[in-house]
Scaffold this active site. Structure first.
Site, PDB file in Angstrom:
ATOM      1  N   PHE A 128       0.852  -1.198   0.000  1.00 31.23           N
ATOM      2  CA  PHE A 128       0.000   0.000   0.000  1.00 31.23           C
ATOM      3  C   PHE A 128       0.884   1.243   0.000  1.00 31.23           C
ATOM      4  O   PHE A 128       1.767   1.382   0.841  1.00 31.23           O
ATOM      5  CB  PHE A 128      -0.922   0.030   1.229  1.00 31.23           C
ATOM      6  N   ASP A 213       9.095   2.688   1.557  1.00 34.08           N
ATOM      7  CA  ASP A 213       7.937   3.434   2.050  1.00 34.08           C
ATOM      8  C   ASP A 213       7.822   3.140   3.544  1.00 34.08           C
ATOM      9  O   ASP A 213       7.324   2.092   3.938  1.00 34.08           O
ATOM     10  CB  ASP A 213       6.682   2.996   1.286  1.00 34.08           C
ATOM     11  N   LYS A 242       2.812  10.138   8.207  1.00 29.63           N
ATOM     12  CA  LYS A 242       2.118   9.658   9.415  1.00 29.63           C
ATOM     13  C   LYS A 242       2.710  10.166  10.744  1.00 29.63           C
ATOM     14  O   LYS A 242       2.373  11.240  11.191  1.00 29.63           O
ATOM     15  CB  LYS A 242       2.004   8.138   9.384  1.00 29.63           C
TER      16      LYS A 242
END
Ligand SMILES: *Cc1c(COP(=O)(O)O)cnc(C)c1O
Length: 393
Positions: A128, A213, A242
């Site tokens: 993702f 990532d 995040k």
């Protein structure tokens, strides 16, 4: 609730809970009902809700300057950049600041094309990387992709954890490989030993860039400041967001200088990137992670949580597997987790799902042992409930 429901895109699936405040790992509704927060803002609130240092930094900065674009120099931004490159691996010293994870990935993809002059990207099954059209092209999940095809061409998805499958699809057009060291949304899958090292070697052999990532795994989440430290492998580009700024929206793409410099003046840019308020929040948040040893804390509490969950697994046939690194934990059930997630919410515990069968826990790294014990108890009750519903008669 009615106002939000009536005026929010239906693409956002909501739980019937209003949250108005929070401290540490606890949030509460207007009536004061408390929830233990193992959603942690989807891995954002690593330093906990309303960390005093972050509050103070934002308060101080908000009175001085809220916004100045990154075309002008700013002290809060310089302080933050110094802090950030102080914690990223040695060669990763050149930064492009963004406002979200997907933007950090978009930037990485553009750098990869620009640096190599090629356009092929190898990503992984269950990976993702975001939802804008570029990063969505790297994201694997068919349900997220299909309605929006055709996507950006040149993306190939290979089996996560299998070096050979990358070698098989590399071509003259391959620019980069993009990988999450621990797949998050895809169900908490940890890179097997030797995998990242193998990928690094293939990339070096073929002159391909390696992109990590770490949008979800960064900033102490997995028990190290960055998950890559578990394997000692350094990528050419690192995507962050995040947990970077204690809850403030922010992201960063960090690359080796030579790689970042392939982007020529004005070839990439954004309006809000490097916003001083975000930078001040991020500096304070990183300070808190370092000073309070939150990565070490995540490692220790993660081990405890895995132990306790394994005990729970022995008592419950429905639990297929428990896995995780630090405070990034997946509990895979033999049945869909939807009802368990709902029931946990009713009992005062907020958890995430990852796919159909996995309960995902991403608590703030400041969560206490007592709160974790309580979370385990509630999870046990929810699974017990699922099991009793399935028993005949
Ligand atoms: C959440 C996430 C993203 C996307 O971040 P947004 O801020 O939602 O755009 C990308 N990659 C990973 C690994 C993520 O967990």
């Amino acid at each position: 609730m009615t106002i939000e429901s009536n005026h929010t895109s239906k693409t956002i699936v909501k739980r019937p809970v209003i949250i108005v405040g929070g401290r540490g790992a606890v949030v509460w509704d207007p009536q004061g009902k408390e929830y233990i927060d193992c959603i942690g803002g989807h891995g954002v609130c690593n330093v906990g809700h309303c960390h005093p240092k972050v509050i103070e930094a934002i308060e101080k900065q908000v009175r001085r300057l809220i916004h100045i674009p990154d075309s002008l120099y700013n002290d809060a931004r310089a302080t933050f950049l110094q802090k950030l490159i102080g914690i990223t691996p040695g060669e990763l010293t050149s930064v492009f600041l963004t406002n979200s994870g997907t933007e950090s990935v978009e930037c990485a993809l553009k750098i990869a094309r620009r640096y190599t002059g090629k356009h092929g990207i190898i990503a992984t099954i269950r990976g993702f990387h975001g939802r804008t059209l570029g990063s969505l092209s790297a994201t694997w999940k068919p349900e997220y992709r299909k309605p929006f095809e055709p996507l950006v061409p040149g993306f190939t998805h290979v089996k996560f954890g299998d070096v050979g499958s990358i070698e098989e699809v590399i071509s003259e057009d391959t620019a980069a490989v993009i990988i999450e060291p621990v797949q998050g949304e895809g169900g908490v899958h940890i890179a097997p030993n030797g995998y990242l090292k193998g990928v690094r070697e293939i990339c070096d052999d073929h002159g391909i860039l390696l992109i990590f990532d770490e949008i979800q795994t960064g900033f102490g989440r997995t028990g190290k400041m960055f998950a890559l430290e578990h394997w000692g492998i350094v990528p050419d580009i690192l995507c962050l967001a995040k947990g970077i700024a204690g809850g403030f929206p922010m992201g960063a793409t960090v690359a080796k200088e030579e790689v970042m410099d392939s982007l020529r003046p004005l070839e990439h840019g954004n309006t809000f990137g490097g916003n001083p308020l975000a930078c001040a929040a991020a500096t304070a948040s990183i300070d808190a992670i370092i000073e309070e040893k939150l990565a070490e804390r995540a490692a220790k509490l993660g081990r405890k949580l895995l132990r306790d969950l394994s005990t729970l697994q022995k008592e419950h046939e429905l639990i297929r597997e428990v896995r995780g690194l630090g405070l990034m934990i997946g509990v895979e059930l033999r049945v869909p987790v939807k009802d368990a997630v709902r029931s946990a919410t009713e009992r005062g515990l907020l958890v995430l799902s990852a796919g159909l069968n996995v309960i995902r826990l991403l608590p703030p790294l400041v969560i206490t042992e007592n709160q974790l014990d309580r979370a385990i108890t509630i999870l046990g009750e929810c699974i017990e409930m699922l099991e009793s519903e399935r028993r005949p008669g």
